[in-house]
Design a protein around this motif. Structure first.
Motif, short mmCIF file in Angstrom:
data_model
loop_
_atom_site.label_atom_id
_atom_site.label_comp_id
_atom_site.label_asym_id
_atom_site.label_seq_id
_atom_site.Cartn_x
_atom_site.Cartn_y
_atom_site.Cartn_z
N UNK A 132 6.17 1.01 -13.55
CA UNK A 132 6.29 -0.47 -13.18
C UNK A 132 5.09 -0.96 -12.37
N UNK A 133 4.14 -1.70 -12.75
CA UNK A 133 3.16 -2.22 -12.04
C UNK A 133 3.32 -3.66 -11.63
N UNK A 134 2.84 -4.06 -10.45
CA UNK A 134 2.73 -5.41 -10.11
C UNK A 134 2.19 -6.33 -11.33
N UNK A 135 1.79 -7.74 -11.05
CA UNK A 135 1.14 -8.55 -11.96
C UNK A 135 -0.48 -8.10 -11.82
N UNK A 136 -0.96 -7.52 -10.55
CA UNK A 136 -2.29 -7.17 -10.64
C UNK A 136 -2.68 -5.78 -10.96
N UNK A 137 -1.49 -5.09 -11.34
CA UNK A 137 -1.76 -3.76 -12.08
C UNK A 137 -1.58 -2.60 -11.14
N UNK A 138 -1.07 -2.88 -9.74
CA UNK A 138 -0.68 -1.76 -8.80
C UNK A 138 0.56 -1.37 -8.93
N UNK A 139 0.54 0.12 -8.77
CA UNK A 139 1.69 0.95 -9.05
C UNK A 139 3.03 0.23 -8.13
N UNK A 140 4.08 0.03 -8.64
CA UNK A 140 5.18 -0.37 -7.60
C UNK A 140 6.28 0.82 -7.29
N UNK A 141 6.42 1.33 -6.18
CA UNK A 141 7.25 2.09 -5.91
C UNK A 141 8.68 1.89 -5.11
N UNK A 142 8.73 0.70 -4.54
CA UNK A 142 9.74 0.15 -3.73
C UNK A 142 11.02 0.07 -4.37
N UNK A 143 11.95 -0.73 -3.53
CA UNK A 143 13.23 -1.07 -4.06
C UNK A 143 13.08 -1.76 -5.32
N UNK A 144 12.07 -2.71 -5.21
CA UNK A 144 11.90 -3.72 -6.64
C UNK A 144 11.88 -2.80 -7.79
N UNK A 145 11.01 -1.85 -7.72
CA UNK A 145 10.53 -1.11 -8.79
C UNK A 145 11.70 -0.07 -9.27
N UNK A 146 12.39 0.41 -8.23
CA UNK A 146 13.75 1.20 -8.43
C UNK A 146 14.76 0.47 -9.28
N UNK A 147 14.85 -0.68 -8.71
CA UNK A 147 15.90 -1.68 -9.37
C UNK A 147 15.56 -1.72 -10.95
N UNK A 148 14.23 -2.29 -11.04
CA UNK A 148 13.84 -2.35 -12.52
C UNK A 148 13.95 -0.96 -13.25
N UNK A 149 13.65 0.18 -12.52
CA UNK A 149 13.60 1.35 -13.56
C UNK A 149 15.06 1.56 -13.89
N UNK A 150 16.03 1.38 -12.71
CA UNK A 150 17.47 1.63 -12.96
C UNK A 150 17.99 1.02 -14.04
N UNK A 151 17.74 -0.46 -14.06
CA UNK A 151 18.28 -1.11 -15.05
C UNK A 151 17.72 -0.85 -16.62
N UNK A 152 16.32 -0.62 -16.61
CA UNK A 152 15.76 -0.08 -17.79
C UNK A 152 16.45 1.01 -18.27
N UNK A 153 16.72 2.18 -17.30
CA UNK A 153 17.34 3.34 -17.79
C UNK A 153 18.68 3.26 -18.21
N UNK A 154 19.45 2.67 -17.52
CA UNK A 154 20.70 2.34 -18.35
C UNK A 154 20.73 1.77 -19.77
N UNK A 155 19.81 0.83 -19.95
CA UNK A 155 19.91 0.45 -21.59
C UNK A 155 19.15 1.45 -22.33
#
Length: 158
Positions: A132-155
């Protein structure tokens, strides 16, 4: 042969269920074992503190399954570039109505636009990494990224 009162066999004995009936229970140990043997997407933390998801599928299969997972969690796919391995998505996590107070309704100045993310997929041997990257292309690794990855992972793992 047994008489049951309150769920117990009459006479205090125990009864072993016939395991030959494959359609009788959703708790089928064989089905549980089969599901546990299926490779699953997993969230990984690397040595540099970055978080990503390792998908058990080759790139083309992972691309289709990841796209399906993102749509199922409510991401708006704004563009795709399969050659670059990138989705540009807009996403606003659902808010629990119970968490909102009356003051939240007065916040007319609050920006309710969804956040834009770049989701990249990279082939690694017979598996695929999703970042998961932000709009500018920087790699996200905080809670926001973890939440998105968790949601994608579940599906993805459904």
């Amino acid at each position: 042969m047994y008489e049951f009162f309150g769920g117990q066999p009459a006479g205090g004995g125990t009864q072993v269920a016939d395991s030959g009936d494959s359609g009788s229970s959703g708790n089928d140990a064989g089905a549980s074992q089969r599901r546990s043997n299926v490779p699953r997407a997993e969230i990984i933390n690397n040595d540099e503190g970055q978080v990503y998801m390792l998908l058990p599928d080759e790139y083309e299969d992972a691309w289709a399954a990841a796209e399906n997972a993102m749509v199922n969690i409510g991401m708006e796919i704004r563009s795709t570039d399969n050659d670059k391995g990138e989705f540009v998505v807009a996403y606003k996590p659902p808010q629990n109505e119970e968490d909102k107070g009356w003051f939240d309704a007065l916040k007319f100045w609050k920006n309710d636009d969804p956040a834009v993310y770049r989701i990249s997929l990279t082939s690694v041997d017979d598996r695929t990494e999703l970042v998961v990257h932000d709009e500018d292309g920087d790699w996200l690794s905080g809670d926001e990224a973890r939440d998105l990855l968790n949601r994608i992972q579940l599906q993805y793992n459904r």
